[in-house]
Enzyme design. Structure first.
Site, mmCIF file in Angstrom:
data_model
loop_
_atom_site.group_PDB
_atom_site.id
_atom_site.type_symbol
_atom_site.label_atom_id
_atom_site.label_comp_id
_atom_site.label_asym_id
_atom_site.label_seq_id
_atom_site.Cartn_x
_atom_site.Cartn_y
_atom_site.Cartn_z
ATOM 1 N N CYS A 308 1.265 -1.362 0.001
ATOM 2 C CA CYS A 308 0.217 0.091 0.382
ATOM 3 C C CYS A 308 1.077 1.082 0.035
ATOM 4 C CB CYS A 308 -1.243 0.480 1.332
ATOM 5 S SG CYS A 308 -1.792 -1.817 2.051
ATOM 6 N N ARG A 337 6.806 -10.946 5.228
ATOM 7 C CA ARG A 337 6.339 -10.436 6.718
ATOM 8 C C ARG A 337 6.965 -11.643 7.591
ATOM 9 N NH1 ARG A 337 0.131 -9.840 5.208
ATOM 10 N NH2 ARG A 337 -0.014 -8.129 3.880
ATOM 11 N N GLN A 355 1.517 -10.606 -3.878
ATOM 12 C CA GLN A 355 0.282 -10.633 -3.640
ATOM 13 C C GLN A 355 -0.582 -10.225 -4.971
ATOM 14 O OE1 GLN A 355 0.006 -7.193 -0.064
ATOM 15 N NE2 GLN A 355 -0.940 -9.078 0.701
ATOM 16 N N HIS A 489 -8.584 -1.252 -0.746
ATOM 17 C CA HIS A 489 -7.349 -2.148 -1.032
ATOM 18 C C HIS A 489 -7.933 -3.708 -1.338
ATOM 19 C CE1 HIS A 489 -4.625 0.046 1.893
ATOM 20 N NE2 HIS A 489 -5.860 0.702 2.203
HETATM 21 ZN ZN LIG Z 1 -3.271 -2.110 0.819
#
Ligand SMILES: [Zn+2]
Ligand SMILES: [Zn+2]
Length: 630
Positions: A308, A337, A355, A489
């Site tokens: 983001c 992560r 992602q 998102h």
């Molecule tokens: Zn995001």
């Protein structure tokens, strides 16, 4: 009214099943005690598909012994023994269990006396072991249940008699540390399945067997899709050439679908200066999920846990007027992560993943339609992949504590209404879950089920009205003034790694033609046919077919194996098209088409084969269901 009574009935059935499963654990323990009188018993709760009991034997038992235990259980069932309840003071119970030589039960009773029942059930993972309805320190009375001559510390309830249990099946044995602590003694955990009907039991046995056969780690290795290297580190998947095909195809699918929906693609770095994460709020709030920073010329940089903040920089690269919105920015973005090593599990839990991410920057009056488009995009993906069983959950904040999430509860509720309106218009079924939301806005989670019923939490979509404040994400309105944008998102395919784990299980490794790492294998009958096989392979490879890898994927089995063996090998590798070529085919310019299921389509001209494979690859839909023999 009708709905309420239905729910009650469902709950009643669940309690009944739980009681039967738990009673089955006693029955199994009673059988074990008859066979091994010196066995020491830990805990034996009911679980989601049956029950288990933790037992310490003088000599560890093996899978072969399960048959003997099951036979003894049947014997005790024929005796139709009652579950008899007795009460004792804790001290008398400790004396009794000492006399019976059951040290684990003595330990539980002492724990119960000191800490109370909630602490005991929490620590043992057994909610039935608490032995008393009373809680808190100084539990004074405990209950016991006796089946034949097996006495167990237990709260109950149980079925009336041993004959009331079934159908069940003892499934397997695993190791289990006493009280879940690896410094303690290791016991043997004996598992049993138990259901209301024989049909449900058999379905569960089938599901477990299929889960084993379709395990993504096992198939990922056999089909050479990915690997993990101790030199690189655990939790960091290495995609092999065949597995990379899956990524190329899924990314190509995302490109095509997102292009249709007006997304623009970007590429952004996987590291960033620390200040960006203070601005985004990841630091310090998300610090535990991030890796230690690295030092570059005296400045701290972090591996990114989310895309983001980088995408916000894309939005900020130029000013935006109300006319340009919505701006939809997409990336197949790598993130890292922290996961503790014990939590890592194949592709399901990794330390680095990709992602299928995007961020939509829009005006408030566009938010509902944009969210709806995202919902529909999910549905398109699912339909294409043949996912029929999916569910959505709208995560709500704990409404009573809304002011703890954010200091503008009205904005929160406003965002929630936008999502509700989009969900309603979509017509998709969803449930609302209170207290599950992220602090920066409501979200919709998608859960999908594989062909064998395993549920995967796959994607999360959020409507974020806070990013605006943190990043100054604005647009110039018709009035010439600056207004905040709303950010959606979304990541319909979720983490690429987890999605591939899902696909492997869903298709049992037999991917549809468009995803198959090798789509066509040429099988020359004898050495003299290798040249024709190679020429034919070139014909397919160079054909103008639109795929994520730039064309069809073809190989030639020019090994010296016999033809039948080559066909079997191709089937094992789950290759959709096996094209056998011998004298006849070479002369006629054809190939004999065998599908991986063993189906024989006979000799076909190459052009016709090409048309068929092209249709499947570009249309992303196989012409026939062609599951391979397991
Ligand atoms: Zn995001
Ligand atoms: Zn019990």
């Amino acid at each position: 009214m009708a709905k309420e009574s239905l729910m009650r009935a469902g709950t009643g059935a669940d309690i009944e099943l739980h009681t039967m499963r738990h009673s089955a654990a006693h029955l199994m323990a009673a059988a074990i005690q008859r066979l091994w009188p010196a066995a020491k018993f830990g805990v034996g709760p009911a679980i989601s598909n049956g029950f288990y009991y933790d037992v310490l034997f003088d000599e560890p038992i093996g899978d072969d012994d399960l048959t003997a235990i099951a036979e003894k259980m049947k014997e005790i069932q024929k005796e139709a023994l009652p579950y008899r309840r007795d009460e004792l003071s804790v001290d008398a119970a400790i004396a009794e269990m000492n006399k019976l030589g059951q040290p684990f039960k003595v330990e539980l009773l002492n724990l119960l006396k000191e800490k109370g029942s909630t602490a005991v059930s929490k620590e043992t993972g057994d909610s039935d072991v608490v032995a008393s309805e009373a809680d808190g320190k100084g539990v004074s009375t405990v209950s016991f249940y006796t089946v034949g001559d097996f006495i167990d510390l237990c709260r109950g309830p149980h079925v009336a008699r041993t004959s009331d249990i079934g159908p069940y099946k003892l499934s397997h044995i695993a190791g289990a540390y006493w009280r879940g602590n690896e410094r303690n003694q290791q016991l043997q955990r004996i598992y049993g399945l138990c259901f209301g009907t024989q049909e449900e039991l058999e379905k569960e046995i089938w599901r477990i067997e299929q889960t084993r056969l379709r395990d993504h780690r096992k198939l990922g290795k056999e089909l050479q899709l990915f690997t993990f290297s101790p030199e690189v580190g655990s939790g960091l998947p290495i995609w092999l050439p065949k597995g990379t095909v899956l990524r190329d195809e899924l990314e190509f699918l995302a490109q095509q679908e997102e292009r249709r929906d007006g997304y623009q693609r970007v590429v952004t770095p996987v590291i960033t200066k620390e200040n960006l994460y203070y601005r985004s709020g990841h630091l310090p709030y998300y610090k535990e999920d991030m890796y230690q920073p690295m030092d570059i010329d005296g400045e701290k940089f972090y591996l990114r846990p989310m895309n983001c903040p980088h995408h916000h920089q894309v939005y900020l690269a130029q000013p935006h007027s109300y006319r340009e919105l919505p701006v939809r920015i997409a990336e197949y973005g790598n993130v890292y992560r922290y996961e503790p090593s014990g939590a890592l599990s194949g592709l399901m839990r990794t330390r680095g993943f990709t992602q299928n991410d995007a961020h939509i920057y829009c005006r408030f009056d566009q938010a509902k339609d944009e969210f709806l488009r995202v919902m529909r995009l999910h549905a398109r993906y699912y339909e294409l992949i043949g996912i029929t069983d999916y569910s959505m959950r709208l995560a709500l904040p704990d409404l009573a504590k809304l002011d703890k999430y954010v200091n503008e509860p009205e904005k929160w509720l406003e965002a929630l209404e936008v999502i509700r309106a989009a969900m309603k218009e979509s017509g998709y079924q969803y449930v609302e879950a209170e207290g599950e939301a992220a602090f920066y806005g409501p979200k919709v989670d998608f859960m999908i089920k594989s062909a064998i019923g395993t549920e995967y939490a796959i994607s999360t979509n959020q409507l974020d009205f806070l990013a605006t404040d943190r990043f100054d994400l604005n647009y110039v309105g018709e009035d010439g003034a600056r207004h905040p944008v709303y950010v959606i998102h979304r990541a319909p395919l979720g983490s690429h790694e987890r999605f591939v784990a899902f696909l492997i299980e869903h298709f049992a490794g037999a991917f549809p033609t468009w995803l198959a790492p090798v789509q066509i294998r040429m099988i020359p009958v004898a050495d003299r046919h290798v040249e024709y096989a190679r020429k034919t392979a070139d014909f397919f490879t160079n054909a103008n077919v639109q795929t994520g890898t730039g064309g069809l994927r073809v190989d030639v089995d020019d090994s010296s194996e016999r033809m039948q063996k080559k066909i079997r090998q191709g089937q094992l590798e789950k290759i959709p098209y096996l094209l056998v070529v011998g004298d006849k085919e070479a002369q006629a310019g054809t190939a004999a088409v065998r599908l991986r299921s063993g189906k024989d389509l006979g000799a076909m001209p190459l052009e016709r084969i090409l048309e068929r494979v092209r249709m499947e690859a570009e249309g992303r839909k196989d012409l026939v269901e062609d599951a391979p023999a397991q």
